[in-house]
Design a protein around this motif. Structure first.
Motif, PDB file in Angstrom:
ATOM      1  N   PRO A   1      -8.113  -6.324   8.050  1.00 13.99           N
ATOM      2  CA  PRO A   1      -6.622  -6.623   7.446  1.00 13.99           C
ATOM      3  C   PRO A   1      -6.257  -8.293   6.742  1.00 13.99           C
ATOM      4  O   PRO A   1      -5.537  -8.323   5.459  1.00 13.99           O
ATOM      5  CB  PRO A   1      -5.290  -6.736   8.607  1.00 13.99           C
ATOM      6  CG  PRO A   1      -5.747  -5.804   9.585  1.00 13.99           C
ATOM      7  CD  PRO A   1      -7.418  -6.502   9.432  1.00 13.99           C
ATOM      8  N   GLY A   2      -7.509  -9.249   6.508  1.00 13.53           N
ATOM      9  CA  GLY A   2      -7.545  -9.896   5.344  1.00 13.53           C
ATOM     10  C   GLY A   2      -8.704  -9.787   4.813  1.00 13.53           C
ATOM     11  O   GLY A   2      -8.010 -10.785   3.366  1.00 13.53           O
ATOM     12  N   THR A   3      -9.715  -8.660   4.830  1.00 11.92           N
ATOM     13  CA  THR A   3      -9.588  -8.483   2.781  1.00 11.92           C
ATOM     14  C   THR A   3      -9.634  -7.150   2.482  1.00 11.92           C
ATOM     15  O   THR A   3     -10.054  -6.842   1.312  1.00 11.92           O
ATOM     16  CB  THR A   3     -11.167  -8.802   3.403  1.00 11.92           C
ATOM     17  OG1 THR A   3     -11.440  -7.837   4.275  1.00 11.92           O
ATOM     18  CG2 THR A   3     -11.928  -9.808   3.599  1.00 11.92           C
ATOM     19  N   ALA A   4      -8.953  -6.801   3.295  1.00  7.77           N
ATOM     20  CA  ALA A   4      -8.678  -4.399   3.121  1.00  7.77           C
ATOM     21  C   ALA A   4      -8.287  -4.414   1.526  1.00  7.77           C
ATOM     22  O   ALA A   4      -8.432  -3.800   0.637  1.00  7.77           O
ATOM     23  CB  ALA A   4      -7.981  -3.914   3.310  1.00  7.77           C
TER      24      ALA A   4
ATOM     25  N   PRO B   1      -5.230  -1.521   7.450  1.00 11.25           N
ATOM     26  CA  PRO B   1      -4.814  -1.443   8.377  1.00 11.25           C
ATOM     27  C   PRO B   1      -4.052  -1.986   8.623  1.00 11.25           C
ATOM     28  O   PRO B   1      -4.138  -3.500   8.339  1.00 11.25           O
ATOM     29  CB  PRO B   1      -6.206  -2.109   9.199  1.00 11.25           C
ATOM     30  CG  PRO B   1      -6.814  -3.501   8.027  1.00 11.25           C
ATOM     31  CD  PRO B   1      -6.628  -1.705   6.947  1.00 11.25           C
ATOM     32  N   SER B   2      -3.035  -2.194  10.089  1.00 10.06           N
ATOM     33  CA  SER B   2      -2.226  -3.344   9.766  1.00 10.06           C
ATOM     34  C   SER B   2      -1.198  -3.611   8.427  1.00 10.06           C
ATOM     35  O   SER B   2      -0.548  -3.806   8.511  1.00 10.06           O
ATOM     36  CB  SER B   2      -3.218  -4.897  10.527  1.00 10.06           C
ATOM     37  OG  SER B   2      -3.373  -4.979  11.722  1.00 10.06           O
ATOM     38  N   ASP B   3      -1.552  -2.571   8.053  1.00  8.25           N
ATOM     39  CA  ASP B   3      -0.196  -2.484   7.001  1.00  8.25           C
ATOM     40  C   ASP B   3      -0.721  -2.779   5.790  1.00  8.25           C
ATOM     41  O   ASP B   3       0.014  -3.786   4.375  1.00  8.25           O
ATOM     42  CB  ASP B   3       0.783  -2.475   6.803  1.00  8.25           C
ATOM     43  CG  ASP B   3       2.305  -1.526   8.011  1.00  8.25           C
ATOM     44  OD1 ASP B   3       1.307   0.428   7.575  1.00  8.25           O
ATOM     45  OD2 ASP B   3       2.666  -1.230   8.326  1.00  8.25           O
ATOM     46  N   SER B   4      -1.959  -3.058   5.532  1.00  6.76           N
ATOM     47  CA  SER B   4      -1.937  -4.539   4.625  1.00  6.76           C
ATOM     48  C   SER B   4      -2.530  -3.985   3.240  1.00  6.76           C
ATOM     49  O   SER B   4      -2.662  -4.111   2.250  1.00  6.76           O
ATOM     50  CB  SER B   4      -3.479  -5.125   5.130  1.00  6.76           C
ATOM     51  OG  SER B   4      -4.424  -4.182   5.096  1.00  6.76           O
ATOM     52  N   THR B   5      -2.595  -2.456   3.170  1.00 12.85           N
ATOM     53  CA  THR B   5      -3.161  -1.613   1.848  1.00 12.85           C
ATOM     54  C   THR B   5      -1.873  -0.667   1.907  1.00 12.85           C
ATOM     55  O   THR B   5      -2.489   0.307   1.426  1.00 12.85           O
ATOM     56  CB  THR B   5      -3.958  -0.907   1.878  1.00 12.85           C
ATOM     57  OG1 THR B   5      -4.488  -0.347   3.174  1.00 12.85           O
ATOM     58  CG2 THR B   5      -5.272  -1.737   1.884  1.00 12.85           C
ATOM     59  N   LEU B   6      -0.686  -0.905   2.121  1.00 12.45           N
ATOM     60  CA  LEU B   6       0.834  -0.670   2.238  1.00 12.45           C
ATOM     61  C   LEU B   6       0.871  -0.719   0.860  1.00 12.45           C
ATOM     62  O   LEU B   6       2.415  -1.783   0.986  1.00 12.45           O
ATOM     63  CB  LEU B   6       1.344  -0.565   3.156  1.00 12.45           C
ATOM     64  CG  LEU B   6       3.041   0.742   3.574  1.00 12.45           C
ATOM     65  CD1 LEU B   6       2.736   2.215   3.492  1.00 12.45           C
ATOM     66  CD2 LEU B   6       3.519   0.338   4.326  1.00 12.45           C
ATOM     67  N   PHE B   7       0.855   0.234  -0.329  1.00 14.82           N
ATOM     68  CA  PHE B   7       1.349  -0.088  -1.788  1.00 14.82           C
ATOM     69  C   PHE B   7       3.049   0.252  -1.856  1.00 14.82           C
ATOM     70  O   PHE B   7       3.342   1.707  -0.590  1.00 14.82           O
ATOM     71  CB  PHE B   7       0.616   0.498  -2.191  1.00 14.82           C
ATOM     72  CG  PHE B   7      -0.685   0.034  -3.237  1.00 14.82           C
ATOM     73  CD1 PHE B   7      -0.739  -1.602  -2.486  1.00 14.82           C
ATOM     74  CD2 PHE B   7      -1.273   0.156  -3.314  1.00 14.82           C
ATOM     75  CE1 PHE B   7      -2.056  -1.683  -2.614  1.00 14.82           C
ATOM     76  CE2 PHE B   7      -2.646  -0.743  -4.189  1.00 14.82           C
ATOM     77  CZ  PHE B   7      -2.274  -1.773  -2.983  1.00 14.82           C
ATOM     78  N   TYR B   8       3.594   0.234  -2.284  1.00 17.20           N
ATOM     79  CA  TYR B   8       4.753   0.471  -2.352  1.00 17.20           C
ATOM     80  C   TYR B   8       4.888   2.102  -2.722  1.00 17.20           C
ATOM     81  O   TYR B   8       6.285   3.155  -2.246  1.00 17.20           O
ATOM     82  CB  TYR B   8       5.595  -0.032  -3.362  1.00 17.20           C
ATOM     83  CG  TYR B   8       6.918   0.653  -3.545  1.00 17.20           C
ATOM     84  CD1 TYR B   8       8.640  -0.802  -3.579  1.00 17.20           C
ATOM     85  CD2 TYR B   8       7.870   1.404  -4.144  1.00 17.20           C
ATOM     86  CE1 TYR B   8       9.929   0.158  -3.534  1.00 17.20           C
ATOM     87  CE2 TYR B   8       9.213   1.979  -4.210  1.00 17.20           C
ATOM     88  CZ  TYR B   8      10.080   1.637  -4.028  1.00 17.20           C
ATOM     89  OH  TYR B   8      11.585   1.143  -3.740  1.00 17.20           O
ATOM     90  N   THR B   9       4.283   2.385  -3.601  1.00 13.33           N
ATOM     91  CA  THR B   9       4.536   4.148  -3.655  1.00 13.33           C
ATOM     92  C   THR B   9       3.453   5.421  -2.395  1.00 13.33           C
ATOM     93  O   THR B   9       3.876   5.939  -2.221  1.00 13.33           O
ATOM     94  CB  THR B   9       3.088   4.023  -4.395  1.00 13.33           C
ATOM     95  OG1 THR B   9       1.915   3.936  -4.727  1.00 13.33           O
ATOM     96  CG2 THR B   9       3.331   3.774  -6.097  1.00 13.33           C
ATOM     97  N   LEU B  10       2.595   4.760  -1.510  1.00 14.55           N
ATOM     98  CA  LEU B  10       2.323   5.302  -0.775  1.00 14.55           C
ATOM     99  C   LEU B  10       3.245   5.419   0.457  1.00 14.55           C
ATOM    100  O   LEU B  10       3.793   6.007   1.564  1.00 14.55           O
ATOM    101  CB  LEU B  10       1.178   4.176  -0.288  1.00 14.55           C
ATOM    102  CG  LEU B  10       0.760   4.654   1.392  1.00 14.55           C
ATOM    103  CD1 LEU B  10      -0.228   6.133   0.869  1.00 14.55           C
ATOM    104  CD2 LEU B  10      -0.822   3.706   1.246  1.00 14.55           C
ATOM    105  N   TYR B  11       3.639   3.908   0.932  1.00 17.04           N
ATOM    106  CA  TYR B  11       5.161   4.083   1.993  1.00 17.04           C
ATOM    107  C   TYR B  11       6.529   5.389   1.073  1.00 17.04           C
ATOM    108  O   TYR B  11       6.384   5.684   2.531  1.00 17.04           O
ATOM    109  CB  TYR B  11       5.583   2.716   1.909  1.00 17.04           C
ATOM    110  CG  TYR B  11       7.044   2.575   2.539  1.00 17.04           C
ATOM    111  CD1 TYR B  11       6.780   3.099   3.916  1.00 17.04           C
ATOM    112  CD2 TYR B  11       8.510   2.471   1.942  1.00 17.04           C
ATOM    113  CE1 TYR B  11       7.571   3.104   4.616  1.00 17.04           C
ATOM    114  CE2 TYR B  11       9.853   2.697   2.671  1.00 17.04           C
ATOM    115  CZ  TYR B  11       9.046   2.502   4.171  1.00 17.04           C
ATOM    116  OH  TYR B  11      10.765   2.744   5.068  1.00 17.04           O
ATOM    117  N   LEU B  12       6.629   5.260  -0.225  1.00 18.11           N
ATOM    118  CA  LEU B  12       7.496   6.244  -0.851  1.00 18.11           C
ATOM    119  C   LEU B  12       6.484   7.641  -0.104  1.00 18.11           C
ATOM    120  O   LEU B  12       7.764   8.395   0.559  1.00 18.11           O
ATOM    121  CB  LEU B  12       7.653   5.732  -2.397  1.00 18.11           C
ATOM    122  CG  LEU B  12       8.644   7.195  -3.364  1.00 18.11           C
ATOM    123  CD1 LEU B  12       9.283   5.997  -4.295  1.00 18.11           C
ATOM    124  CD2 LEU B  12       7.842   8.755  -3.442  1.00 18.11           C
TER     125      LEU B  12
END
Length: 300
Positions: free
Chosen positions: A158-161, A246-257
């Motif tokens: 999560p720290g580097t993703a 991992p752990s929503d560290s790459t959860l972009f706004y568009t991905l959440y949409l």
């Protein structure tokens, strides 16, 4: 009079022909662009799950955003991505444009080679390749192993993703680089010659001549790349497998949409999120245009 009337009839025929050729474009604008935009605005005020007919719920979708902690996290991740990757990307693009502007042999080849990542950077294939490169057994760790450095699972940490996705966006510097190079070619050489005569060094010439005269191009690239960064989706989707981990560290706004609309079938809420993104991008663009008056120089 007959000639005039004939000319008028000819003009009408030309207008009809023009409308016929433009009809496919207008149809695309209406049914592919304008229609869905209006539909999404309407759906933003409804409860719609793609199966049952939409039900009007007023501002419920927009008020839900205030308590949606995962949405807030996605906004934070996206802002970090935009604020970090865009300046780095533009800095790399400008640096390489300055090098190519020196008149290297085979300039056309280098320009094409550096532009290529901009064409491929948003593709699924490059995202899959990036996932392999930064994987636990990927190329990055293999190179580090040569120097005796123990690698890690860059994608799974999560720290580097998010950093790997930032590097991917910086790597797609080709499009702004080509625009910078075109702008550099428009700066008159006499400015540099006069500055050199006055004893100005390369760094002073860069600060006093290149940057001011190139500032409209910098502004243009800045606005375009911010908009593009906010819309990034493919990279995060492929690298995280659509989860934003991992752990929503790459959860972009568009991905959440996407998750809300096509994962949870909460299309009404997803439509409201899309319009919030539009407002955010418009706000950043407006701020850039307001701030441009303080640093953008137009050479009249």
């Amino acid at each position: 009079m007959r000639r005039g009337s004939g000319g008028t009839l000819g003009g009408k025929k030309e207008n009809k022909a023009a409308f016929v050729f433009l009809a496919p474009w207008f149809a695309g604008l209406l049914f592919i662009t304008a229609g869905p935009i209006v539909a999404s605005l309407v759906l933003g005020f409804t409860d719609y799950n793609l199966i049952q007919p939409p039900e009007f719920n007023g501002l419920d979708n927009f008020t839900r955003m205030l308590s949606d902690t995962r949405l807030h996290h996605a906004l934070g991740v996206t802002l970090v991505y935009v604020v970090v990757s865009v300046p780095l990307q533009l800095a790399c693009a400008l640096g390489l444009a300055l090098l190519l502007d020196r008149g290297l042999r085979g300039l056309a080849f280098y320009r094409s080679a550096f532009y290529l990542p901009s064409l491929l950077g948003s593709s699924v294939a490059i995202a899959v390749l990036w996932k392999q490169i930064f994987g636990a057994e990927g190329l990055v760790n293999q190179v580090l192993a040569v120097f005796g450095v123990e690698g890690r699972g860059w994608i799974s940490d999560p720290g580097t993703a998010l950093s790997t996705l930032i590097v991917l966006n910086v790597w797609t510097f080709g499009a702004p680089m080509v625009i910078f190079l075109a702008g550099l070619r428009q700066i008159p050489a006499m400015y540099y010659e006069a500055a050199a005569t006055d004893g100005a060094g390369k760094w002073t010439q860069f600060r006093r001549i290149t940057i001011p005269l190139l500032s409209p191009i910098v502004f243009f690239n800045l606005v375009l790349q911010i908009i593009h960064a906010f819309q990034s989706f493919t990279q995060a989707f492929v690298v995280s497998g659509g989860s934003g981990g991992p752990s929503d560290s790459t959860l972009f706004y568009t991905l959440y949409l996407y998750q809300r609309g096509f994962g949870s079938f909460d299309m009404g809420y997803a439509s409201a999120l899309a319009w919030l993104l539009l407002v955010i991008i418009a706000g950043f663009t407006a701020v850039n245009f307001w701030a441009a008056r303080f640093w953008v120089v137009y050479d009249d």
